[in-house]
Design a protein around this motif. Structure first.
Motif, PDB file in Angstrom:
ATOM      1  N   ASP A  50       0.854  -1.190   0.000  1.00 47.06           N
ATOM      2  CA  ASP A  50       0.000   0.000   0.000  1.00 47.06           C
ATOM      3  C   ASP A  50       0.886   1.236   0.000  1.00 47.06           C
ATOM      4  O   ASP A  50       2.077   1.163   0.295  1.00 47.06           O
ATOM      5  N   PRO A  51       0.324   2.386  -0.372  1.00 47.77           N
ATOM      6  CA  PRO A  51       1.162   3.587  -0.456  1.00 47.77           C
ATOM      7  C   PRO A  51       1.807   3.922   0.888  1.00 47.77           C
ATOM      8  O   PRO A  51       1.168   3.780   1.935  1.00 47.77           O
ATOM      9  N   VAL A  52       3.060   4.358   0.854  1.00 49.24           N
ATOM     10  CA  VAL A  52       3.786   4.600   2.090  1.00 49.24           C
ATOM     11  C   VAL A  52       3.264   5.817   2.829  1.00 49.24           C
ATOM     12  O   VAL A  52       3.415   5.926   4.038  1.00 49.24           O
ATOM     13  N   SER A  53       2.643   6.738   2.104  1.00 54.49           N
ATOM     14  CA  SER A  53       2.254   7.992   2.725  1.00 54.49           C
ATOM     15  C   SER A  53       1.158   8.618   1.878  1.00 54.49           C
ATOM     16  O   SER A  53       1.017   8.314   0.704  1.00 54.49           O
ATOM     17  N   GLN A  73       7.732  10.308  -1.616  1.00 51.41           N
ATOM     18  CA  GLN A  73       8.544   9.282  -2.249  1.00 51.41           C
ATOM     19  C   GLN A  73       8.091   9.093  -3.692  1.00 51.41           C
ATOM     20  O   GLN A  73       6.904   8.982  -3.962  1.00 51.41           O
ATOM     21  N   GLU A  80      -5.602   2.520   7.436  1.00 47.64           N
ATOM     22  CA  GLU A  80      -4.777   1.888   8.453  1.00 47.64           C
ATOM     23  C   GLU A  80      -3.585   1.325   7.694  1.00 47.64           C
ATOM     24  O   GLU A  80      -3.716   0.412   6.889  1.00 47.64           O
ATOM     25  N   GLN A  81      -2.428   1.912   7.935  1.00 48.27           N
ATOM     26  CA  GLN A  81      -1.261   1.587   7.107  1.00 48.27           C
ATOM     27  C   GLN A  81      -0.924   0.103   7.155  1.00 48.27           C
ATOM     28  O   GLN A  81      -0.883  -0.503   8.210  1.00 48.27           O
ATOM     29  N   GLY A  82      -0.726  -0.449   5.969  1.00 45.39           N
ATOM     30  CA  GLY A  82      -0.378  -1.855   5.863  1.00 45.39           C
ATOM     31  C   GLY A  82      -1.570  -2.779   5.963  1.00 45.39           C
ATOM     32  O   GLY A  82      -1.439  -3.985   5.811  1.00 45.39           O
ATOM     33  N   VAL A  83      -2.751  -2.262   6.236  1.00 46.21           N
ATOM     34  CA  VAL A  83      -3.933  -3.104   6.399  1.00 46.21           C
ATOM     35  C   VAL A  83      -5.017  -2.756   5.385  1.00 46.21           C
ATOM     36  O   VAL A  83      -5.528  -3.620   4.681  1.00 46.21           O
ATOM     37  N   THR A  94      -6.523  -3.236  -0.259  1.00 41.28           N
ATOM     38  CA  THR A  94      -5.865  -4.033   0.768  1.00 41.28           C
ATOM     39  C   THR A  94      -4.526  -4.491   0.231  1.00 41.28           C
ATOM     40  O   THR A  94      -4.470  -5.021  -0.870  1.00 41.28           O
ATOM     41  N   PRO A  95      -3.455  -4.286   0.961  1.00 37.06           N
ATOM     42  CA  PRO A  95      -2.210  -4.874   0.505  1.00 37.06           C
ATOM     43  C   PRO A  95      -2.210  -6.366   0.833  1.00 37.06           C
ATOM     44  O   PRO A  95      -2.549  -6.749   1.958  1.00 37.06           O
ATOM     45  N   ILE A  96      -1.923  -7.207  -0.148  1.00 44.24           N
ATOM     46  CA  ILE A  96      -1.700  -8.632   0.129  1.00 44.24           C
ATOM     47  C   ILE A  96      -0.344  -8.980  -0.443  1.00 44.24           C
ATOM     48  O   ILE A  96      -0.154  -9.049  -1.652  1.00 44.24           O
ATOM     49  N   LYS A  97       0.588  -9.186   0.447  1.00 46.59           N
ATOM     50  CA  LYS A  97       1.986  -9.339   0.083  1.00 46.59           C
ATOM     51  C   LYS A  97       2.247 -10.657  -0.641  1.00 46.59           C
ATOM     52  O   LYS A  97       2.945 -10.691  -1.636  1.00 46.59           O
TER      53      LYS A  97
END
Lengths: 326, 519
Positions: free
Chosen positions: B33-36, B42, B198-201, B225-228
């Motif tokens: 997901d986007p860092v910021s 970035q 919610e960062q990373g979620v 949703t980030p799914i790595k």
């Protein structure tokens, strides 16, 4: 008792110190945090400037002392990625991991005792052989493989369970959101819990079985049988109680190990806990978060082991904790 | 129990349907997901993807790499170093403020101050506000990439970002590794507002009611949703837990393509994967014949076919088709006999030993590709000692130029051919940043002169000629070993028309997504 606890606390501090030192020593080899923070065409000059700002160019000792000084005041640094104090990030992720470990523990306790006792009482029955056979399979298959297999069978093929994440959670208190309050939450936690339990469950079945078989040979069980006591009472009250001592010892250590296994389980299921967070932090070279995680996990190990020692005394009165402190 | 829950949920949906208006929600899973929320913190794919959802650029790329007006309605060159842009009227930010040229000016200054973006904006000197709806973008020299660069200008709400926060910090400040107002709060002109994060979620985007491009798409809500993990991301799509995924890993392309109710969308990408040969470390690499021999020995078509499973476009140069510098005449080289002959001619018939390094989690199949190249080189008696490592360790090693042959993939931030040469093959020069990633230390004055000339040439036809000539020189001299351009792949639920919004830059324009509503 007090002396024992005091000694334990001193030990814990020493362990924490060593862990922080090791964590700090390896961070230099994890890679360059800048690489994940800046784009590809940023010049070397700007990179150096940023490194200076972040204190990455200071010597190891300077960096460590700065870290240790802050850590003593409860500040374990700020995560590069989350842009929040590393400890806060971990505390936010901790409940998800603990719930997962709790779910797996329920499965392990719920199944290992009856299965272990049954296979000890009837070692030659076909069912026992099947259980023991399966337990070998369970131990041998890596967690991530079990997890991916389950996702493809139960999520993709049958569509019974969702494939990732925590689903609907309910706010309980502080950072704690629970999965156990909604049907959707339960559905989401079942597969990850089974995956996490898949390594430990067979281990405990085998452990309980072996201990139980030994206890069943002992004099007092024979005497109880001769006395005509109900066999179920013998098995589950008299024999099982004496079986539990080694099980608790192993269990305490394994809870710590389970925290380590959550790294794999959480990654596969995209479970937003601290194991997944840790793996991501390593990939992103988020060093403050990595160091903080190692310290928190080290702390959990120390605490669980202390509790195990205390429970030991309750289960087996011949273990004198007060004297262990002397 | 599951069935029970499902029928309950279905019942609830049916019961609510007549009341609530049909809301179209699209659930998207990316690998990160986007860092910021700060668009200038970035320069990365994730940031640009976010920018296209929450902001709008002045102009943007179409699918066939042409420019499409967005916030800039029109533009004209008024002198050699000035481009005059006319802004679209009636555009408002999420905060309700109206977009004016002042916002563009403010955004431009912020870009010039951003560590990540200032390199791209180096040729630009100023934005001069002419009136509320008109501004001039000025360069120091005649510059051919004004519109290319304008795709990076996503006007920010200057009034919203001006002032100080409760704890006295400047709202507009760019902070790389810490908390800032702009990294948590956002006001753009884009089709979506960030309503939950919610960062990373999870990030939840809701349609911006006041979006200027009213007929742009029909999606009301996007849940990102980030799914790595690759298999989990694919499983989530196949099981219907999400509607759109990116990227689709090469191992699962077939599965996604064949699955029912799911479409696979692919297109050639613009990231070239290459090997560089370090001339400072290996004397033999100074001989162009040895470099050519290596190029002839490496079967890049075979790599695309066998390792990438066809999921790549075989390359013979850095510029992908569609770029100005793309030289049609250059064909991939593979001829083992010729390679051996060249080695013998250069006096290395018996070969030599080299070291090679490659990352193992940066590019698709990077470690397998490196292994294949190593074994191909063995056939012309070059013994390779290969080491692969995670990207976190690889890049510092790359900066040290720690091996004789190193892998690097490159995507031109400017979407322009000169960028490849500037970073990968230009004579290394710390003063102007040329050759920052040239681990081969290849240096050719003529090539550099061509690049400089092209960067000062505003006539596209003349530029194309120069850049194509440049690619020709690099090819003839085998300055580097081009392997392939990685393809891009997205997985989508059928009936979403996702193929219409994707592009080679890998920023699907979700604002334009038209989902077919069954009812």
């Amino acid at each position: 008792m007090f002396a024992y606890l005091a000694k334990r606390v001193i030990q814990a501090v020493a362990v924490m110190f060593v862990i922080s030192l090791i964590a700090f020593a390896i961070q230099g080899n994890l890679g360059d945090p800048l690489r994940e923070l800046v784009g590809q065409s940023v010049s070397e000059e700007v990179r150096q400037q940023l490194r200076d700002e972040m204190g990455l160019n200071d010597s190891f000792v300077t960096q460590y002392l700065r870290f240790a000084g802050n850590a003593l005041q409860g500040d374990l640094g700020t995560s590069y990625f989350f842009k929040e104090p590393a400890l806060d990030v971990i505390l936010k992720k901790l409940p998800a991991t603990l719930e997962l470990v709790f779910g797996a523990t329920l499965i392990i306790v719920g199944f290992s005792v009856p299965l272990g006792v049954y296979t000890a009482i009837k070692p030659d029955s076909i069912l026992s052989r099947i259980i023991m056979g399966l337990s070998i399979v369970g131990i041998s298959i890596p967690v991530f493989l079990t997890a991916i297999l389950m996702i493809f069978v139960f999520s993709v093929e049958y569509g019974w369970f969702p494939s990732y994440g925590r689903g609907d959670t309910v706010q309980v208190w502080g950072y704690w959101q629970t999965n156990f309050a909604t049907a959707d939450g339960w559905l989401h936690i079942i597969l990850p819990s089974i995956a996490l339990a898949s390594i430990m469950l067979p281990l405990f079945v085998r452990l309980i079985r072996a201990e139980m078989m030994e206890v069943l040979q002992s004099e007092y069980v024979k005497y109880a049988k001769a006395k005509g006591i109900n066999p179920w009472r013998i098995y589950f009250v008299h024999a099982l109680k004496n079986t539990l001592l080694p099980v608790i010892t192993v269990g305490g250590v394994q809870i710590g190990t389970m925290v380590a296994y959550t790294i794999l389980t959480e990654t596969v299921f995209q479970w937003p806990g601290m194991g997944f967070m840790f793996l991501e932090a390593v990939n992103r070279v988020d060093t403050p978060l990595i160091v903080a995680y190692l310290i928190v996990v080290g702390f959990i190990f120390v605490v669980t082991n202390t509790i195990v020692d205390l429970i030991y005394g309750l289960v087996n009165p011949t273990v004198n904790i007060a004297r262990m402190g002397a | 129990m599951t069935k029970f829950v499902r029928s309950l949920a279905a019942a609830a949906v049916v019961a609510m349907a007549p009341v609530a208006y049909a809301e179209t929600t699209v659930r998207v899973a990316y690998d990160a997901d986007p860092v910021s929320l700060d668009p200038h913190e970035q320069l990365s794919g994730g940031t640009l993807q976010l920018s296209h959802m929450v902001f709008d650029p002045l102009v943007r790329w179409t699918k066939d790499l042409q420019f499409e007006p967005r916030l800039a309605e029109s533009w004209e060159q008024i002198d050699e170093t000035t481009m005059r842009f006319k802004l679209r009227s009636g555009v408002t930010f999420h905060s309700g403020n109206a977009l004016t040229a002042k916002d563009v000016d403010w955004t431009f200054d912020r870009l010039k101050a951003s560590d990540d973006f200032k390199a791209i904006f180096a040729p630009f000197t100023d934005v001069e506000v002419v009136d509320d709806m008109t501004f001039d973008l000025k360069t120091s020299e005649p510059y051919p990439l004004v519109l290319h660069t304008a795709t990076y200008i996503f006007p920010m709400d200057s009034a919203y970002y001006t002032g100080t926060t409760d704890d006295g910090k400047d709202k507009g400040e760019i902070v790389k590794h810490g908390d800032s107002f702009a990294s948590r709060n956002v006001s753009g002109t884009g089709p979506f507002v960030v309503s939950e994060r919610e960062q990373g979620v999870r990030v939840v985007f809701d349609r911006f009611d006041g979006y200027w491009d009213a007929d742009a798409g029909n999606v009301d809500k996007i849940v990102l949703t980030p799914i790595k993990e690759d298999p989990t991301r694919v499983a989530a799509l196949l099981s219907g837990d999400v509607d759109f995924i990116a990227p689709v890993p090469p191992t699962d392309l077939k599965r996604v393509e064949e699955a029912e109710g799911v479409d696979l969308i692919t297109m050639p990408g613009t990231r070239i994967i290459t090997f560089q040969m370090n001339q400072n470390r290996v004397e033999a690499f100074k001989d162009a014949r040895v470099r050519q021999a290596i190029d002839y020995a490496v079967n890049n078509a075979g790599i695309v076919d066998r390792i990438m499973r066809g999921f790549g476009t075989v390359g013979a140069q850095a510029s992908p088709a569609g770029y100005l510098g793309y030289n049609e005449a250059l064909a991939p080289r593979f001829d083992l006999e010729k390679a051996k002959a060249l080695m013998a001619e250069a006096g290395y018939a018996d070969g030599f030993s080299i070291t090679m390094m490659a990352p193992n989690n940066r590019y698709v199949n990077d470690d397998k590709i490196a292994q294949a190249v190593a074994s191909m080189l063995a056939q012309i008696n070059i013994k390779v000692d290969l080491q692969t490592m995670p990207k976190a360790q690889y890049w510092p090693t790359f900066d040290e130029r720690a091996a004789d042959m190193m892998m690097i993939g490159w995507h031109a931030d400017t979407e322009d051919s000169a960028n490849f040469h500037q970073f990968l093959t230009a004579c290394p020069n710390p003063d102007n940043g040329n050759g920052q990633y040239n681990s081969g230390n290849y240096c050719n004055e003529e090539a550099d002169a061509l690049m400089d000339a092209a960067n000062a040439e505003t006539d596209p036809a003349k530029r194309a000629e120069m850049l194509q000539k440049l690619e020709g020189i690099l090819y003839d001299e085998a300055a580097f070993i081009p392997l392939h351009w990685q393809n891009l792949a997205w997985g989508s639920k059928s009936g979403m028309n996702s193929a219409d919004i994707v592009n080679a830059l890998n920023f699907p324009y979700f604002g334009d997504l038209v989902v077919e509503t069954g009812s």
